[in-house]
Design a protein around this motif. Structure first.
Motif, PDB file in Angstrom:
ATOM      1  N   GLU A   1      37.209  33.532  56.816  1.00  0.00           N
ATOM      2  CA  GLU A   1      36.684  33.915  55.511  1.00  0.00           C
ATOM      3  C   GLU A   1      35.395  34.689  55.684  1.00  0.00           C
ATOM      4  OE1 GLU A   1      36.494  30.695  52.731  1.00  0.00           O
ATOM      5  OE2 GLU A   1      38.585  30.171  53.066  1.00  0.00           O
TER       6      GLU A   1
ATOM      7  N   GLY B   1      46.622  27.254  55.635  1.00  0.00           N
ATOM      8  CA  GLY B   1      45.829  26.309  54.846  1.00  0.00           C
ATOM      9  C   GLY B   1      46.205  24.860  55.109  1.00  0.00           C
TER      10      GLY B   1
ATOM     11  N   TYR C   1      41.608  31.566  61.892  1.00  0.00           N
ATOM     12  CA  TYR C   1      43.063  31.626  61.917  1.00  0.00           C
ATOM     13  C   TYR C   1      43.447  32.623  63.001  1.00  0.00           C
ATOM     14  CZ  TYR C   1      41.947  29.689  57.380  1.00  0.00           C
ATOM     15  OH  TYR C   1      41.412  28.926  56.372  1.00  0.00           O
TER      16      TYR C   1
ATOM     17  N   SER D   1      43.531  40.133  49.969  1.00  0.00           N
ATOM     18  CA  SER D   1      44.092  38.792  50.002  1.00  0.00           C
ATOM     19  C   SER D   1      44.195  38.320  51.450  1.00  0.00           C
ATOM     20  CB  SER D   1      45.478  38.789  49.359  1.00  0.00           C
ATOM     21  OG  SER D   1      46.389  39.505  50.184  1.00  0.00           O
ATOM     22  N   PHE D   2      44.432  37.046  51.636  1.00  0.00           N
ATOM     23  CA  PHE D   2      44.581  36.468  52.962  1.00  0.00           C
ATOM     24  C   PHE D   2      45.650  37.210  53.755  1.00  0.00           C
ATOM     25  CE2 PHE D   2      46.526  33.601  56.000  1.00  0.00           C
ATOM     26  CZ  PHE D   2      45.440  33.017  56.619  1.00  0.00           C
ATOM     27  N   THR D   3      46.764  37.512  53.108  1.00  0.00           N
ATOM     28  CA  THR D   3      47.882  38.166  53.780  1.00  0.00           C
ATOM     29  C   THR D   3      47.623  39.646  54.042  1.00  0.00           C
ATOM     30  OG1 THR D   3      49.336  36.609  52.650  1.00  0.00           O
ATOM     31  CG2 THR D   3      50.386  38.519  53.651  1.00  0.00           C
TER      32      THR D   3
ATOM     33  N   THR E   1      51.457  32.799  56.543  1.00  0.00           N
ATOM     34  CA  THR E   1      51.135  32.721  55.126  1.00  0.00           C
ATOM     35  C   THR E   1      49.839  31.945  54.929  1.00  0.00           C
ATOM     36  OG1 THR E   1      52.343  30.654  54.778  1.00  0.00           O
ATOM     37  CG2 THR E   1      53.591  32.732  54.518  1.00  0.00           C
ATOM     38  N   GLU E   2      49.206  32.190  53.815  1.00  0.00           N
ATOM     39  CA  GLU E   2      47.983  31.462  53.490  1.00  0.00           C
ATOM     40  C   GLU E   2      48.288  29.966  53.385  1.00  0.00           C
ATOM     41  OE1 GLU E   2      44.190  31.855  50.468  1.00  0.00           O
ATOM     42  OE2 GLU E   2      46.020  32.970  50.019  1.00  0.00           O
TER      43      GLU E   2
ATOM     44  N   TYR F   1      37.543  38.861  54.030  1.00  0.00           N
ATOM     45  CA  TYR F   1      37.899  38.243  55.306  1.00  0.00           C
ATOM     46  C   TYR F   1      37.359  39.092  56.441  1.00  0.00           C
ATOM     47  CZ  TYR F   1      40.984  35.159  52.775  1.00  0.00           C
ATOM     48  OH  TYR F   1      41.472  34.212  51.915  1.00  0.00           O
TER      49      TYR F   1
END
Length: 187
Positions: free
Chosen positions: A86, A141, A164, A34-36, A136-137, A93
């Motif tokens: 991404e 975002g 990011y 996940s992003f996190t 956070t995503e 990622y």
């Protein structure tokens, strides 16, 4: 003190700075998470590379006097930011540690971990939006969307993936953290 990736501010626009980044090297790792979770999973192998989990490219000298042999590891100073973008497929990622500005492909040692690779990022013009807050995503975002709109309003054309950037350790209070979203644009 940790070194920061160099750049030059070319112009200021509503909502962002237009920056020129010189060509630089990164140690990077692709993570399916996940992003996190992605930066957390990539941190240990990338930090290990900086800490000496590498094959130093210093051959043993053939001249006298004979010096003790190197351990085969070399510590590399930490540079910020830690960058995330991404990956090539959904749910992946790319997490990057920016190498010190004086590094070259010839001077950086080869990583021991095959998941870590060294890559040169070419010089580029990029729009950057700085903010403080949580990693956070949703936070990134929202800023990425705002940056995209501001870049379009300034009649600039994006040329790559949004990045990011995190500048501070997880122990720094969230409201004091420096974060950025960065979007490469056409010259």
């Amino acid at each position: 003190m940790t070194d920061r990736q160099p750049y030059r501010v070319v112009a200021r626009h509503p909502g962002f700075e237009l920056r020129r980044y010189p060509a630089h090297l990164v140690a990077e790792m692709q993570v399916e998470a996940s992003f996190t979770r992605a930066p957390l999973e990539a941190f240990r192998p990338l930090a290990a590379y900086l800490g000496g989990a590498n094959r130093a490219r210093h051959p043993a000298g053939l001249t006298t006097p004979v010096m003790p042999e190197a351990t085969g590891t070399e510590k590399i100073p930490m540079t910020v930011p830690v960058v995330q973008e991404e990956g090539e497929r959904p749910g992946a990622y790319l997490v990057q540690f920016v190498m010190p500005a004086n590094s070259t492909a010839a001077t950086l040692p080869e990583p021991v971990d095959p998941r870590v690779r060294i890559r040169e990022i070419p010089a580029q013009l990029a729009a950057a939006m700085r903010f403080s807050g949580r990693w956070t995503e949703q936070a990134f975002g929202q800023r990425a969307t705002a940056l995209g709109r501001a870049v379009t309003a300034a009649r600039l054309q994006p040329t790559g993936a949004i990045r990011y950037a995190r500048f501070d350790s997880p122990w720094k209070p969230w409201f004091l953290r420096r974060n950025e979203v960065v979007l490469p644009v056409v010259e």
